[in-house]
Write an enzyme that holds these catalytic residues in place. Sequence first.
Site, PDB file in Angstrom:
ATOM      1  N   ASP A   1       0.834  -1.196   0.000  1.00 11.98           N
ATOM      2  CA  ASP A   1       0.000   0.000   0.000  1.00 11.98           C
ATOM      3  C   ASP A   1       0.871   1.249   0.000  1.00 11.98           C
ATOM      4  O   ASP A   1       2.039   1.208  -0.382  1.00 11.98           O
ATOM      5  CB  ASP A   1      -0.951  -0.041   1.200  1.00 11.98           C
TER       6      ASP A   1
ATOM      7  N   HIS B   1      -4.546   5.877   3.629  1.00 11.37           N
ATOM      8  CA  HIS B   1      -5.079   4.698   2.952  1.00 11.37           C
ATOM      9  C   HIS B   1      -4.532   3.397   3.528  1.00 11.37           C
ATOM     10  O   HIS B   1      -5.284   2.491   3.912  1.00 11.37           O
ATOM     11  CB  HIS B   1      -4.772   4.789   1.456  1.00 11.37           C
TER      12      HIS B   1
ATOM     13  N   SER C   1     -10.940  -0.612  -2.420  1.00  9.79           N
ATOM     14  CA  SER C   1      -9.778  -0.665  -1.530  1.00  9.79           C
ATOM     15  C   SER C   1     -10.171  -1.092  -0.125  1.00  9.79           C
ATOM     16  O   SER C   1      -9.359  -1.657   0.614  1.00  9.79           O
ATOM     17  CB  SER C   1      -9.106   0.709  -1.451  1.00  9.79           C
TER      18      SER C   1
END
Length: 676
Positions: free
Chosen positions: A141, A174, A327
């Site tokens: 990521d 994220h 995601s």
Amino acid sequence: MKQTTTALAAITLALSLVGIGTAGQAQAATDKPVDRVIVKLRDDGALKNKAAAQQVETAETGNAQIVTLEVPAGQSVESFITELSSQGDVEYAEPDGRVELAAIPSDPFYAGYQYHHRLIGSEAAWDKTTGKADVLVAVIDDGFDLAHPDLSGRVLSPFNVITGKSGSVSVEIHGTHVAGLIAGNMNNELFGVGVAPSTSILPIDVFDGEDGFISDVAAGVYYAVDSGADIINMSLVAYSDTNLLREAVQYAHSKNVLVVAAAGNDGISSPYYPAAYQNVMSVASTDAADQHSDFSNFGKTIDIAAPGSNVFSIFPGESFGGLDGTSMSTPIVSGAAALLKANEPKLSNTDIAGRLMLTAKDLGAAGKDVYYGHGRLNIDRALTLDASHWSNRLSGATRYETAAAISKAGWSSASTVIIATGNDFPDALAGGPLAYQENAPILLTKGDHLHPATVAEIRRLKPEKAILLGSKGALSATVETQVRQLVNEVDRIGGKTRYETAAMIAKRITSDRAVVSNGQNFPDVLSVSPYAAKHGIPILLTRSGTLPAETKAALSGKGATIVTGGTGAISNAVMAQLPGATRYGGANRFDTGKLINQGLPMGKQKAYIATGANFPDALAGAVLAAKADAPILLTAANSIPPSTKSLLSSYPAYTIFGSKGAVTPDVKFEIDLQLK
């Protein structure tokens, strides 16, 4: 890390901050049967007769005794309670019902915000496992807040591909959010909970700012695999297929690592990578109402769906919030995979993927569809799957061990065994009916010496007699000598040719019918062998264009002939010489198999599956199939041909002959879909 090229496609992350929502809590239940009874005895009372022998525990309650009893074998709970209640010293008797933990986390934002746990059945799953620290999920990521308290104790060996350094990664929203969805701590009185709160994560930072390069992602995959990851989560997409990324994913798959990737968030059907690769679980997004998320990509490559709309997890700086995107769906699936791996460590990557897809809640159009794949994730059902409902496999590391495994499944002992070479098919092709007549398993060996697996199985079966199929060119004198050391009597049936050997076997089987198959190839015999064995019909062999004299002589006195294969296998000229001939022949071996199974039906209680590309597994399995009054259906290695697939719905149970190399997990999954 230095970039390998500047022309590779960029990789993007699709996410957005959203408002706070609410969700209810899931409920847990148990369906385990009651197998104990509670009895309260009166003052100074005692149990009488057989009840006394069933006692497990005794406890004092005031002036009385509470006695726990096992229900006797073969007796129902109700009848045992009736029997106990008739005893004068028994005040009452009642079932000793089961209880289970209700794993509702104390984390403050769990109940109000993390609706996805309710939908996928997390609470019931956590009663079975919350994961294990030795299950490692690599998260490739953009950066992680490794100091976040909800990741405390969950992080192992973080790595930054860009800098090439271990232990230090960038801090981003994220990656932190994704990591929390997988492994956020449970019952630490903070934030929410991950799907697998006791699993370990391997954070791998492959982004430099808002995007990254395929070369770095591929490097992250190799690093994850070589670091011992069981699962790789990739909540990222590339817009084009590249050799480098495909090869990295294939490397992970070959090392038994499950790769889970986001389908993308453009609301289109175009395939994005790595999700679109065959050996990757492609995850689409659903919302709190179990509807397809508008932003979620769709298409034939979608494997499964999971909540991705307004999903809550941790943010950097000890905060918490919601994001949209595939995601978010992807780590929820990765967390579920981690729970499965923790609960059943021997599951392979394909086993885990298959289990998750088989047990998903079917949404949208019936069966697999372009929006939900096989359905929305249901981890509770995946963990409680009754394996006996699905296909099983009889296999070994080699064809010889597979034959021994088939023997073990069908025979606890045997007075006779049939032994054939596993190197070539002709001599053993005709052996199925004789083996069934003798109630003997067919064991395989190498031509020059007795295989150790075959030796072990003969010793287990303790037969008095062994029948060798084939001349000394097929099974050497050495093999015969070794067999004689294990059994009292050895009988060899072997002619100068395969046609003569088949004719010699046929003489031992009394029937007015015969099967005639091409002796130059094996598939058609594999399909017909269970029927021929069950009905005591000998199998004779022929050339495609000429009928061997040995076969012609063996057909003398027969009233009917079953011909297997099309005119390419057995010509019309040969067929004209066969008594009462009926042909079962299609365009290929699978079509022929279908015609045989339709025209010469076996029972409908189960079927066996074997590769149509090789002979040993089905050859050894033919007798077991005949004993079960079941057909053998042939398949290609990686997918089930249409003609065979059309037969699958006819049978409620399946057993596969052969290893995963012979019949792949993809084929097993296709079979299990029929049983879903």
